[in-house]
Design an enzyme around this catalytic site. Structure first.
Site, PDB file in Angstrom:
ATOM      1  N   ALA A 101      -6.292   2.296  -0.067  1.00  0.00           N
ATOM      2  CA  ALA A 101      -5.026   1.876   0.550  1.00  0.00           C
ATOM      3  C   ALA A 101      -4.365   3.000   1.335  1.00  0.00           C
ATOM      4  CB  ALA A 101      -4.075   1.369  -0.533  1.00  0.00           C
ATOM      5  N   GLY A 102      -5.010   4.165   1.401  1.00  0.00           N
ATOM      6  CA  GLY A 102      -4.409   5.285   2.110  1.00  0.00           C
ATOM      7  C   GLY A 102      -3.287   5.933   1.311  1.00  0.00           C
ATOM      8  N   LEU A 103      -3.314   5.772  -0.023  1.00  0.00           N
ATOM      9  CA  LEU A 103      -2.278   6.381  -0.866  1.00  0.00           C
ATOM     10  C   LEU A 103      -2.868   7.513  -1.715  1.00  0.00           C
ATOM     11  CD1 LEU A 103      -0.350   3.143  -1.961  1.00  0.00           C
ATOM     12  CD2 LEU A 103       0.191   4.709  -0.088  1.00  0.00           C
ATOM     13  N   SER A 104      -4.030   8.004  -1.305  1.00  0.00           N
ATOM     14  CA  SER A 104      -4.654   9.188  -1.916  1.00  0.00           C
ATOM     15  C   SER A 104      -5.154   8.983  -3.332  1.00  0.00           C
ATOM     16  CB  SER A 104      -3.687  10.379  -1.914  1.00  0.00           C
ATOM     17  OG  SER A 104      -3.487  10.792  -0.627  1.00  0.00           O
ATOM     18  N   SER A 148      -8.185   9.278  -4.126  1.00  0.00           N
ATOM     19  CA  SER A 148      -9.185  10.341  -4.371  1.00  0.00           C
ATOM     20  C   SER A 148      -8.515  11.645  -4.765  1.00  0.00           C
ATOM     21  CB  SER A 148     -10.043  10.625  -3.130  1.00  0.00           C
ATOM     22  OG  SER A 148     -10.310   9.488  -2.423  1.00  0.00           O
ATOM     23  N   ASP A 192      -3.190  15.761   1.144  1.00  0.00           N
ATOM     24  CA  ASP A 192      -3.127  14.877  -0.019  1.00  0.00           C
ATOM     25  C   ASP A 192      -3.194  15.669  -1.324  1.00  0.00           C
ATOM     26  OD1 ASP A 192      -3.262  13.095   2.024  1.00  0.00           O
ATOM     27  OD2 ASP A 192      -5.289  12.399   1.599  1.00  0.00           O
TER      28      ASP A 192
HETATM   29  C1  GLA Z   1      -6.217  11.368   5.057  1.00  0.00           C
HETATM   30  C2  GLA Z   1      -6.695  12.785   4.796  1.00  0.00           C
HETATM   31  C3  GLA Z   1      -5.563  13.783   5.043  1.00  0.00           C
HETATM   32  C4  GLA Z   1      -4.922  13.584   6.399  1.00  0.00           C
HETATM   33  C5  GLA Z   1      -4.573  12.115   6.608  1.00  0.00           C
HETATM   34  C6  GLA Z   1      -4.083  11.847   7.998  1.00  0.00           C
HETATM   35  O1  GLA Z   1      -5.244  11.000   4.119  1.00  0.00           O
HETATM   36  O2  GLA Z   1      -7.124  12.922   3.465  1.00  0.00           O
HETATM   37  O3  GLA Z   1      -6.068  15.093   4.910  1.00  0.00           O
HETATM   38  O4  GLA Z   1      -5.729  14.082   7.428  1.00  0.00           O
HETATM   39  O5  GLA Z   1      -5.678  11.261   6.366  1.00  0.00           O
HETATM   40  O6  GLA Z   1      -2.869  12.473   8.212  1.00  0.00           O
END
Ligand code: GLA
Length: 398
Positions: free
Chosen positions: A121-124, A126, A170
Site C-alpha cells: 500500500a506504499g505505507l512501508s 517492508s 522509510d
Molecule cells: C519508496 C522508497 C523510498 C522513497 C519513496 C518515494 O517508499 O522506499 O525510499 O524513494 O518510495 O519517495
C-alpha cells in the site's frame, strides 16, 4: 556507521533477558517524494500500523523465522550465507546478513513476526518488518544501535539482499519518528528535525490516508526505471556543474541549461525532484506557522508534479486526489510513497474527517467498483524494544 553502534550497555549475562519484543510502526510521507536517493528532503511521519518482532533463544543451534502472515517458516544454519530466494524471509535474512557483515553473529534464535501494516500500500510494510527485526536482533545480541544506524543497516539489507533500490526515507522514519511530529530529513547527510503536527490551526486537522487497494511494490521495475532516469539526468548536470553534489543542490535554471543533453524522461524526472525539494521547505514553513491552507496547497502541487513530471500516478490515485479536493474540509491531497498504486495522503479538518472518509469511499466504489480503505492517522513514535515479560505485562493492562 560503527560509531553509532555500541555494545557497552550490554547487561551482564545473568540479567540479559532471553526474549525481547521490538515494535516498529508504518509511515506516511506528507511530502518529498523520490527525493531520497539524490540528496533531497523528505517529510514523513510514523503511523500506528505496526510490526512486532519477538525474539527468543533457540535450543537446536539454528535460526528460525516465522510470520503470522504466512504458514511458510524458514530455518537456517548460522553458517548459511545463501542468497535471497524470493520469499518473505528475504527481508529479515537481509537484515541478519548486515549484522554478520559487522561481525555480529547472533546466537541461535526464533524470530516471530506479527503485523497489521497493509501490504503493497506504499505505507512501508517492508521497512517496518526490517526495523522491527533489526531492533530485535541487535538487542538480543547485546548491542545498542542508534536509530540512524539501524535505518542505514536496513536500507542496505533491502538494497543489497532483497535487491530493491529504495532510498533511506522509510527505514529512517520508522526507526527515528517522534509522536505528534513529522520528521524533516536531509537525505544527503541524515540530519533531521521534528516539526510539530499541531501548531495553530493545524491542531484541528487530521491526516487521512486513502488506500486505493492497487498494489505497489518497489521491487517491481517502475521504481528502478524512474531512479535510473533521474540518475542519468543528475550525471549530466554534474558534468556541467562540477560543484553540484546531487539534485539536492540543483536549481531549475541549471536544469533548463542542461535540457538539450538529456532525454525527455530525465528532464521531467529531475524537474519533479528539484521542484519537490523546494516544496518540502515550503511545507516546513507552513507547518511552523500552523497554516493548513498553505500546507494543503503545496501537497496538491506535489501531486501534480508526481502525475505530470514523474509520471508515477495511476488513474485510481488521481481520482482519489481530485475527489478529495472537492470534499468539505480537505486542504490538500496527493499520492504518497513510491507510486504506481498505493495510497493518497490528505490534510482534512478533524470535524470533517469521518464524513470525508465515507464520501471518498463511496465515490471510489461508484467509479471503480472497488473498496478503498481510509485511515485517520496520528503521528506516533518510531521503533521500540523491551523485554518480552514487560511487553506481556503492558498487553495485559491494555
Ligand atoms: C519508496 C522508497 C523510498 C522513497 C519513496 C518515494 O517508499 O522506499 O525510499 O524513494 O518510495 O519517495
Amino acid at each position: 556507521m560503527s560509531s553509532l553502534v555500541t555494545g557497552s550497555d550490554r547487561p551482564t549475562a545473568s540479567h540479559h533477558p532471553e526474549a525481547w519484543v521490538a515494535i516498529a510502526p508504518a509511515r506516511v510521507n506528507l511530502i518529498g517524494e523520490h527525493t531520497d536517493y539524490t540528496g533531497g528532503y523528505v517529510l514523513p511521519m510514523a503511523i500506528s500500523f505496526s510490526t512486532t518482532a519477538t525474539i527468543t533463544a533457540a535450543n537446536d543451534g539454528k535460526y528460525h523465522f516465522k510470520t503470522s502472515m504466512s504458514a511458510e517458516e524458514r530455518t537456517m544454519d548460522p553458517h548459511d550465507r545463501s542468497e535471497r530466494i524470493g520469499h518473505w524471509s528475504d527481508y529479515v535474512i537481509g537484515v541478519l546478513r548486515q549484522f554478520q557483515t559487522l561481525n555480529i553473529e547472533p546466537t541461535p534464535f526464533v524470530l516471530e513476526l506479527r503485523g497489521d501494516v497493509p501490504l503493497g500500500a506504499g505505507l512501508s510494510s517492508s521497512a517496518s518488518v526490517e526495523i522491527a527485526t533489526a531492533q530485535a536482533i541487535a538487542t538480543f545480541s547485546g548491542k545498542s544501535f542508534m536509530a540512524e544506524a539501524l535505518a542505514v543497516l536496513c536500507q542496505r539489507a533491502e538494497n543489497q539482499y532483497v535487491g530493491s533500490p529504495c532510498g533511506i526515507m522509510d527505514q529512517f522514519v520508522v526507526a527515528a519518528a517522534r509522536a505528534q511530529h513529522a520528521l524533516l530529513l536531509n537525505t544527503r547527510d541524515l540530519t533531521y528535525e521534528f516539526l510539530p503536527m499541531n501548531r495553530a490551526a493545524l491542531a484541528s486537522c487530521r491526516i487521512v490516508v486513502a488506500n486505493s487497494m492497487m498494489k505497489h511494490s518497489i521491487a517491481d521495475g517502475d521504481y528502478g526505471i524512474r531512479r535510473r532516469e533521474v540518475e542519468a539526468g543528475q550525471a549530466i548536470m554534474r558534468n556541467t556543474y562540477p560543484n553540484l553534489r546531487d539534485l539536492g543542490d540543483a536549481t531549475l535554471t541549471q536544469l533548463e541549461s542542461c535540457r538539450g543533453w538529456m532525454t525527455k524522461e530525465s528532464y521531467h524526472r529531475c524537474r519533479h525532484i528539484i521542484s519537490e525539494n523546494g516544496r518540502v521547505l515550503e511545507a516546513k514553513a507552513a507547518m511552523m506557522c500552523g497554516d493548513p491552507v498553505q500546507l494543503g496547497k503545496v501537497m496538491t502541487l506535489a501531486h501534480a508534479s508526481e502525475r505530470d513530471d514523474f509520471e508515477c500516478s495511476i488513474d485510481e490515485i488521481d481520482f482519489l486526489v481530485e475527489t478529495a479536493l472537492e470534499l468539505p474540509g480537505c486542504y490538500g491531497a496527493r499520492l504518497t510513497g513510491g507510486g504506481f498504486g498505493g495510497c493518497t495522503v490528505n490534510l482534512v479538518e478533524a470535524v470533517e474527517a469521518e464524513r470525508f472518509s465515507q464520501a471518498l469511499q463511496r465515490a471510489y466504489r461508484g467509479r471503480f467498483n472497488l473498496s478503498a480503505e481510509t485511515y485517520i492517522c496520528a503521528a506516533v513514535d518510531g521503533a521500540t524494544v523491551r523485554p518480552a515479560s514487560e511487553q506481556t505485562a503492558r498487553d495485559s493492562q491494555s
